[in-house]
Design an enzyme around this catalytic site. Structure first.
Site, PDB file in Angstrom:
ATOM      1  N   HIS A   1      -2.493  -1.240  -4.257  1.00 61.94           N
ATOM      2  CA  HIS A   1      -3.954  -1.323  -4.396  1.00 61.94           C
ATOM      3  C   HIS A   1      -4.551   0.074  -4.251  1.00 61.94           C
ATOM      4  CE1 HIS A   1      -4.854  -1.924   0.221  1.00 61.94           C
ATOM      5  NE2 HIS A   1      -4.018  -0.949  -0.016  1.00 61.94           N
TER       6      HIS A   1
ATOM      7  N   SER B   1       0.828  -1.197   0.000  1.00 58.12           N
ATOM      8  CA  SER B   1       0.000   0.000   0.000  1.00 58.12           C
ATOM      9  C   SER B   1       0.868   1.255   0.000  1.00 58.12           C
ATOM     10  CB  SER B   1      -0.948  -0.027   1.198  1.00 58.12           C
ATOM     11  OG  SER B   1      -1.691  -1.211   1.205  1.00 58.12           O
TER      12      SER B   1
END
Length: 379
Positions: free
Chosen positions: A130, A107
């Site tokens: 993501h 992330s």
């Protein structure tokens, strides 16, 4: 309605850091001029840890402007804007900065990594990218505005990745973000997100990192297994003249902890519930864990019913039973009402005359008097 700017995350649901500090800067006074200044970023970004402003301030205080800097990363991500601030700071430091992904950069932690001039990954580490996420409330226009902001944040993340790997198109990256893409070191190297792949290094078991990975989509089973606590090897049996009866097998604490984490996740409980369930149940048995999860679920539902959902995390983390939590909620509701409630009937006041209603005898006597003297009733 004009809600505050939402907090946007790029990582699993945040939970309090056990150490209260998610980085460490190694800056010994006797370091040689060419020896690297090493920064370990080994936990969540922002939220429960130190703000990016504090991190950047401490880094500037330790940096002499000449020495190479190594950012060692093992993180599942966290707050987007804290991560972007660190990313931009590393880019401004230029070619002195190397990011080393020690286990996982997921992330927003991957955004921090690609902010370095050079990125190094051991062959058994992972990178994950993501879409950002948030939570919001308000009217339709408020939610549309939040969705527009989320798109802008995603475009910012795409720009950060493309600055490191310009051969990747924006469309390719958006698809990778949508799919929650996990990359091995070799895959990240092929895409241009990493500059060098080094030899395998042993991954240290980490219960916190393992629990966080379990909440992420498509987490690689091999990485989850590598972060599991190793099983304790059985001790060699001592010689005995006669074999004793085999003892009953005790509950496996690792298996019990995994059960607690899975049940909390299935019940959609907050992250703090896992530690509370482990403490309350003492991992004694399957039934003890399920009872503790049921207790945490009931406390969460009580908070929702009382319209005090923000208290759920603290009440669950405290390990209170349901009745004690109910009492705490009642006290909070009373305090919010602005006055103390008293459910006792008022005491009789002897100085106040009691108002008696008419009796049947008085009504009947009045009617007889009017019948005996009809003229008197017309006066």
């Amino acid at each position: 309605m004009n809600p505050a700017t939402p907090r946007i995350f790029n990582g699993p649901a945040p939970e309090p850091a056990a150490s209260g500090n998610w980085y460490r800067i190694s800056n010994a006074a006797n370091l040689a001029a060419d020896q690297s200044l090493e920064v370990e970023l080994y936990d969540d970004i922002g939220v429960w840890g130190i703000r990016a402003a504090d991190f950047i301030r401490d880094l500037k205080a330790a940096d002499d402007g000449q020495r190479p800097i190594v950012i060692a990363i093992s993180s599942l991500g966290g707050d987007v804007f804290d991560g972007l601030a660190i990313h931009n700071t590393l880019r401004r430091l230029g070619n002195r900065v190397t990011a080393r992904i020690d286990s996982v950069a997921a992330s927003i932690a991957s955004i921090i990594a690609v902010g370095a001039h050079r990125v190094v990954m051991p062959a058994n580490s992972m990178m994950m990218i993501h879409n950002p996420w948030t939570f919001a409330m308000g009217e339709a226009e408020d939610l549309r505005a939040t969705a527009d902001m989320m798109d802008k944040v995603r475009d910012n993340l795409v720009g950060c990745y493309r600055a490191k790997a310009p051969a990747l198109s924006a469309d390719e990256l958006v698809k990778m973000l949508d799919d929650t893409t996990w990359l091995t070191a070799q895959e990240a190297l092929a895409l241009g997100l990493v500059d060098e792949v080094t030899d395998l290094v042993p991954l240290k078991a980490s219960a916190n990192l393992r629990a966080g990975l379990g909440r992420l989509k498509n987490a690689p089973p091999a990485l989850l297994q590598a972060l599991d606590e190793p099983a304790t090897p059985p001790a060699d049996p001592a010689p005995a003249p006669a074999p004793d009866p085999a003892p009953l097998a005790a509950a496996d604490p690792v298996a019990m902890a995994k059960l607690a984490a899975r049940l909390c996740n299935e019940a959609s409980l907050p992250a703090v519930a896992v530690d509370s369930v482990i403490t309350v149940s003492a991992l004694a048995s399957d039934s003890a864990i399920r009872s503790a999860v049921a207790q945490a679920t009931e406390i969460r539902d009580l908070c929702k019913t009382a319209k005090l959902p923000d208290l759920a995390n603290s009440l669950i983390a405290s390990g209170l039973d349901v009745e004690s939590a109910r009492a705490r909620l009642f006290d909070k509701m009373v305090a919010g009402a602005g006055e103390e409630l008293d459910n006792l009937p008022p005491a009789d006041d002897p100085s106040t005359p009691k108002n008696k209603g008419p009796s049947a005898r008085d009504i009947y006597a009045s009617r007889r008097a009017r019948a005996a003297n009809p003229q008197r009733g017309n006066v």
